[in-house]
Design a protein around this motif. Structure first.
Motif, PDB file in Angstrom:
ATOM      1  N   PHE A 294     -28.068  19.094   5.126  1.00  0.00           N
ATOM      2  CA  PHE A 294     -28.556  17.917   5.836  1.00  0.00           C
ATOM      3  C   PHE A 294     -29.286  17.046   4.820  1.00  0.00           C
ATOM      4  N   GLY A 295     -28.806  15.828   4.642  1.00  0.00           N
ATOM      5  CA  GLY A 295     -29.382  14.966   3.628  1.00  0.00           C
ATOM      6  C   GLY A 295     -29.113  15.557   2.261  1.00  0.00           C
ATOM      7  N   THR A 296     -30.107  15.492   1.391  1.00  0.00           N
ATOM      8  CA  THR A 296     -29.931  16.040   0.052  1.00  0.00           C
ATOM      9  C   THR A 296     -30.767  17.290  -0.177  1.00  0.00           C
ATOM     10  N   ARG A 297     -31.638  17.658   0.801  1.00  0.00           N
ATOM     11  CA  ARG A 297     -32.551  18.756   0.513  1.00  0.00           C
ATOM     12  C   ARG A 297     -32.609  19.868   1.540  1.00  0.00           C
ATOM     13  N   TRP A 298     -32.037  19.720   2.713  1.00  0.00           N
ATOM     14  CA  TRP A 298     -32.122  20.754   3.745  1.00  0.00           C
ATOM     15  C   TRP A 298     -30.804  21.512   3.859  1.00  0.00           C
ATOM     16  N   VAL A 299     -30.883  22.830   3.764  1.00  0.00           N
ATOM     17  CA  VAL A 299     -29.721  23.694   3.937  1.00  0.00           C
ATOM     18  C   VAL A 299     -30.018  24.647   5.091  1.00  0.00           C
ATOM     19  N   VAL A 300     -29.078  24.744   6.009  1.00  0.00           N
ATOM     20  CA  VAL A 300     -29.146  25.735   7.086  1.00  0.00           C
ATOM     21  C   VAL A 300     -27.972  26.682   6.868  1.00  0.00           C
ATOM     22  N   ALA A 301     -28.285  27.970   6.804  1.00  0.00           N
ATOM     23  CA  ALA A 301     -27.253  28.970   6.499  1.00  0.00           C
ATOM     24  C   ALA A 301     -27.235  30.071   7.549  1.00  0.00           C
ATOM     25  N   GLN A 302     -26.031  30.456   7.942  1.00  0.00           N
ATOM     26  CA  GLN A 302     -25.836  31.637   8.788  1.00  0.00           C
ATOM     27  C   GLN A 302     -25.545  32.785   7.831  1.00  0.00           C
ATOM     28  N   GLU A 303     -26.431  33.776   7.822  1.00  0.00           N
ATOM     29  CA  GLU A 303     -26.337  34.866   6.862  1.00  0.00           C
ATOM     30  C   GLU A 303     -26.142  36.209   7.553  1.00  0.00           C
ATOM     31  N   GLN A 304     -25.595  37.128   6.793  1.00  0.00           N
ATOM     32  CA  GLN A 304     -25.531  38.534   7.191  1.00  0.00           C
ATOM     33  C   GLN A 304     -26.290  39.308   6.117  1.00  0.00           C
ATOM     34  N   VAL A 305     -27.431  39.857   6.507  1.00  0.00           N
ATOM     35  CA  VAL A 305     -28.209  40.690   5.595  1.00  0.00           C
ATOM     36  C   VAL A 305     -27.846  42.138   5.906  1.00  0.00           C
ATOM     37  N   VAL A 306     -27.382  42.851   4.884  1.00  0.00           N
ATOM     38  CA  VAL A 306     -26.909  44.228   5.067  1.00  0.00           C
ATOM     39  C   VAL A 306     -27.843  45.169   4.331  1.00  0.00           C
TER      40      VAL A 306
ATOM     41  N   PHE B 140     -33.605  26.185   4.406  1.00  0.00           N
ATOM     42  CA  PHE B 140     -34.196  26.007   3.082  1.00  0.00           C
ATOM     43  C   PHE B 140     -34.478  24.530   2.864  1.00  0.00           C
ATOM     44  N   ASP B 141     -35.690  24.222   2.430  1.00  0.00           N
ATOM     45  CA  ASP B 141     -36.063  22.873   2.016  1.00  0.00           C
ATOM     46  C   ASP B 141     -36.126  22.908   0.499  1.00  0.00           C
ATOM     47  N   VAL B 142     -35.203  22.220  -0.151  1.00  0.00           N
ATOM     48  CA  VAL B 142     -35.071  22.272  -1.608  1.00  0.00           C
ATOM     49  C   VAL B 142     -35.530  20.941  -2.194  1.00  0.00           C
ATOM     50  N   VAL B 143     -36.527  21.010  -3.069  1.00  0.00           N
ATOM     51  CA  VAL B 143     -37.098  19.823  -3.699  1.00  0.00           C
ATOM     52  C   VAL B 143     -36.986  19.989  -5.210  1.00  0.00           C
ATOM     53  N   ASP B 144     -36.367  19.018  -5.872  1.00  0.00           N
ATOM     54  CA  ASP B 144     -36.208  19.049  -7.325  1.00  0.00           C
ATOM     55  C   ASP B 144     -35.562  20.345  -7.810  1.00  0.00           C
ATOM     56  N   GLY B 145     -34.567  20.834  -7.080  1.00  0.00           N
ATOM     57  CA  GLY B 145     -33.818  22.004  -7.511  1.00  0.00           C
ATOM     58  C   GLY B 145     -34.479  23.339  -7.242  1.00  0.00           C
ATOM     59  N   LEU B 146     -35.615  23.340  -6.534  1.00  0.00           N
ATOM     60  CA  LEU B 146     -36.312  24.585  -6.211  1.00  0.00           C
ATOM     61  C   LEU B 146     -36.591  24.655  -4.716  1.00  0.00           C
ATOM     62  N   ILE B 147     -36.574  25.853  -4.178  1.00  0.00           N
ATOM     63  CA  ILE B 147     -36.845  26.034  -2.748  1.00  0.00           C
ATOM     64  C   ILE B 147     -38.350  25.884  -2.525  1.00  0.00           C
ATOM     65  N   ALA B 148     -38.709  24.897  -1.706  1.00  0.00           N
ATOM     66  CA  ALA B 148     -40.120  24.651  -1.394  1.00  0.00           C
ATOM     67  C   ALA B 148     -40.533  25.426  -0.151  1.00  0.00           C
ATOM     68  N   ARG B 149     -39.599  25.594   0.782  1.00  0.00           N
ATOM     69  CA  ARG B 149     -39.894  26.294   2.024  1.00  0.00           C
ATOM     70  C   ARG B 149     -38.615  26.955   2.526  1.00  0.00           C
ATOM     71  N   ALA B 150     -38.751  28.195   2.956  1.00  0.00           N
ATOM     72  CA  ALA B 150     -37.632  28.914   3.560  1.00  0.00           C
ATOM     73  C   ALA B 150     -38.119  29.527   4.861  1.00  0.00           C
ATOM     74  N   SER B 151     -37.271  29.464   5.865  1.00  0.00           N
ATOM     75  CA  SER B 151     -37.604  30.026   7.168  1.00  0.00           C
ATOM     76  C   SER B 151     -36.435  30.874   7.630  1.00  0.00           C
ATOM     77  N   MET B 152     -36.726  32.134   8.018  1.00  0.00           N
ATOM     78  CA  MET B 152     -35.686  33.052   8.449  1.00  0.00           C
ATOM     79  C   MET B 152     -35.890  33.406   9.920  1.00  0.00           C
ATOM     80  N   LEU B 153     -34.800  33.380  10.667  1.00  0.00           N
ATOM     81  CA  LEU B 153     -34.811  33.763  12.067  1.00  0.00           C
ATOM     82  C   LEU B 153     -33.744  34.832  12.243  1.00  0.00           C
ATOM     83  N   LYS B 154     -34.174  36.060  12.544  1.00  0.00           N
ATOM     84  CA  LYS B 154     -33.232  37.165  12.707  1.00  0.00           C
ATOM     85  C   LYS B 154     -32.732  37.218  14.136  1.00  0.00           C
ATOM     86  N   ALA B 155     -31.421  37.436  14.287  1.00  0.00           N
ATOM     87  CA  ALA B 155     -30.819  37.519  15.620  1.00  0.00           C
ATOM     88  C   ALA B 155     -31.158  38.847  16.261  1.00  0.00           C
TER      89      ALA B 155
END
Length: 113
Positions: free
Chosen positions: A74-86, A98-113
């Motif tokens: 979304f835009g240039t800095r927000w990534v939403v990912a559907q992940e499988q953590v094993v 993930f909110d990515v600013v200047d090539g680095l993750i500034a904030r990450a939020s995880m929601l487990k199903a």
């Protein structure tokens, strides 16, 4: 280390690659010095030192891995990912933002199903 030429998706994939390689240094290097991660511990994990401390034992676990099934930028800095953590053969679906600013993750939020 800041990589201003890296896109938000590139950064998220670099973080995933480091996670799966169990490379703690490379993993932490994808986060800003004052990054915040929520949703993986009872309290937010704040800063590179805390991220390193939290993930050190996790990345030492050879049975832990993650795949991204789908992701959207979304835009240039927000990534939403559907992940499988094993872990030890048991998969948990996770939605990660993930909110990515200047090539680095500034904030990450995880929601487990």
């Amino acid at each position: 280390m800041t990589d201003r030429g890296r896109t938000a998706l590139d950064t998220v994939h670099a973080q995933l690659d480091a996670f799966n390689a169990h490379d703690l240094d490379a993993f932490v290097a994808t986060y800003a010095a004052d990054a915040v991660i929520v949703g993986v511990a009872p309290d937010p994990i704040v800063g590179a030192a805390a991220i390193r401390a939290f993930y050190e034992s996790r990345l030492a676990n050879p049975d832990l891995s993650c795949t991204i099934d789908d992701s959207v930028l979304f835009g240039t800095r927000w990534v939403v990912a559907q992940e499988q953590v094993v872990n030890a053969g048991v998969a948990t679906e996770t939605i990660a933002t993930f909110d990515v600013v200047d090539g680095l993750i500034a904030r990450a939020s995880m929601l487990k199903a």
